[in-house]
Write a protein that holds these residues in place. Structure first.
Motif, PDB file in Angstrom:
ATOM      1  N   SER A   1       0.845  -1.184   0.000  1.00 24.75           N
ATOM      2  CA  SER A   1       0.000   0.000   0.000  1.00 24.75           C
ATOM      3  C   SER A   1       0.883   1.237   0.000  1.00 24.75           C
ATOM      4  N   GLN A   2       0.605   2.159  -0.906  1.00 23.17           N
ATOM      5  CA  GLN A   2       1.314   3.432  -0.955  1.00 23.17           C
ATOM      6  C   GLN A   2       0.652   4.355   0.063  1.00 23.17           C
ATOM      7  N   SER A   3       1.339   4.686   1.129  1.00 26.18           N
ATOM      8  CA  SER A   3       0.745   5.501   2.190  1.00 26.18           C
ATOM      9  C   SER A   3       0.394   6.903   1.715  1.00 26.18           C
ATOM     10  N   SER A   4       1.173   7.463   0.792  1.00 26.54           N
ATOM     11  CA  SER A   4       0.915   8.829   0.337  1.00 26.54           C
ATOM     12  C   SER A   4      -0.319   8.913  -0.562  1.00 26.54           C
ATOM     13  N   SER A   5      -0.508   7.933  -1.437  1.00 29.76           N
ATOM     14  CA  SER A   5      -1.633   7.999  -2.372  1.00 29.76           C
ATOM     15  C   SER A   5      -2.769   7.062  -1.997  1.00 29.76           C
ATOM     16  N   GLY A   6      -2.513   6.101  -1.125  1.00 29.41           N
ATOM     17  CA  GLY A   6      -3.559   5.174  -0.703  1.00 29.41           C
ATOM     18  C   GLY A   6      -3.846   4.071  -1.699  1.00 29.41           C
ATOM     19  N   THR A   7      -3.060   3.971  -2.765  1.00 32.55           N
ATOM     20  CA  THR A   7      -3.273   2.921  -3.759  1.00 32.55           C
ATOM     21  C   THR A   7      -2.588   1.622  -3.324  1.00 32.55           C
ATOM     22  N   LYS A   8      -3.131   0.519  -3.796  1.00 31.51           N
ATOM     23  CA  LYS A   8      -2.589  -0.800  -3.468  1.00 31.51           C
ATOM     24  C   LYS A   8      -1.978  -1.412  -4.721  1.00 31.51           C
ATOM     25  N   SER A   9      -0.786  -1.979  -4.567  1.00 35.69           N
ATOM     26  CA  SER A   9      -0.107  -2.657  -5.664  1.00 35.69           C
ATOM     27  C   SER A   9       0.026  -4.132  -5.323  1.00 35.69           C
ATOM     28  N   SER A  10      -0.326  -4.993  -6.260  1.00 36.13           N
ATOM     29  CA  SER A  10      -0.214  -6.439  -6.068  1.00 36.13           C
ATOM     30  C   SER A  10       0.879  -6.987  -6.966  1.00 36.13           C
ATOM     31  N   TYR A  11       1.707  -7.854  -6.401  1.00 38.42           N
ATOM     32  CA  TYR A  11       2.787  -8.516  -7.122  1.00 38.42           C
ATOM     33  C   TYR A  11       2.549 -10.017  -7.093  1.00 38.42           C
ATOM     34  N   LEU A  12       2.530 -10.624  -8.248  1.00 33.73           N
ATOM     35  CA  LEU A  12       2.331 -12.059  -8.381  1.00 33.73           C
ATOM     36  C   LEU A  12       3.556 -12.799  -7.863  1.00 33.73           C
ATOM     37  N   LEU A  13       3.371 -13.705  -6.901  1.00 30.28           N
ATOM     38  CA  LEU A  13       4.495 -14.488  -6.388  1.00 30.28           C
ATOM     39  C   LEU A  13       4.753 -15.673  -7.302  1.00 30.28           C
ATOM     40  N   MET A  14       6.011 -15.821  -7.716  1.00 35.47           N
ATOM     41  CA  MET A  14       6.398 -16.898  -8.630  1.00 35.47           C
ATOM     42  C   MET A  14       7.568 -17.671  -8.032  1.00 35.47           C
TER      43      MET A  14
END
Length: 98
Positions: free
Chosen positions: A23-36
């Motif tokens: 989670s980007q604390s400044s913008s509040g957006t969430k980023s998901s990374y696929l675990l491989m």
């Protein structure tokens, strides 16, 4: 990376992939990374170490490197996390370039 086969973990219940979420604390957006994982036994080891009571709810799937870009676009992943050590875990995160 494109010529290699990777292994991913997918939920048998809802079909979602195992991801790392930031989670980007400044913008509040969430980023998901696929675990491989580089090997199928590493993915199974990860499940057995960190979610042994839930491991029957997941399946390990193989995916060729050539299909990873399409998978990332389809599911909206920000990048991938290649698990280097499933027991610790140690993960190398790579962001996609748009």
């Amino acid at each position: 990376m494109l010529s290699q086969v990777y292994y991913i973990i997918r939920s048998r219940l809802d079909g979602n992939y195992l991801t790392a979420n930031f989670s980007q604390s400044s913008s509040g957006t969430k980023s998901s990374y696929l675990l491989m994982f580089r090997e199928d036994f590493e993915a199974l080891s990860y499940l057995n170490t960190h979610a042994s009571d839930l491991s029957d709810r997941f399946a390990v799937e193989s995916v060729p490197g050539t299909q990873i870009t399409g998978l990332m676009k389809r599911w909206g992943f920000a990048g991938v996390g290649i698990v280097q050590d499933p027991l610790l875990p140690q993960v190398e995160f790579l962001s996609s370039v748009s």
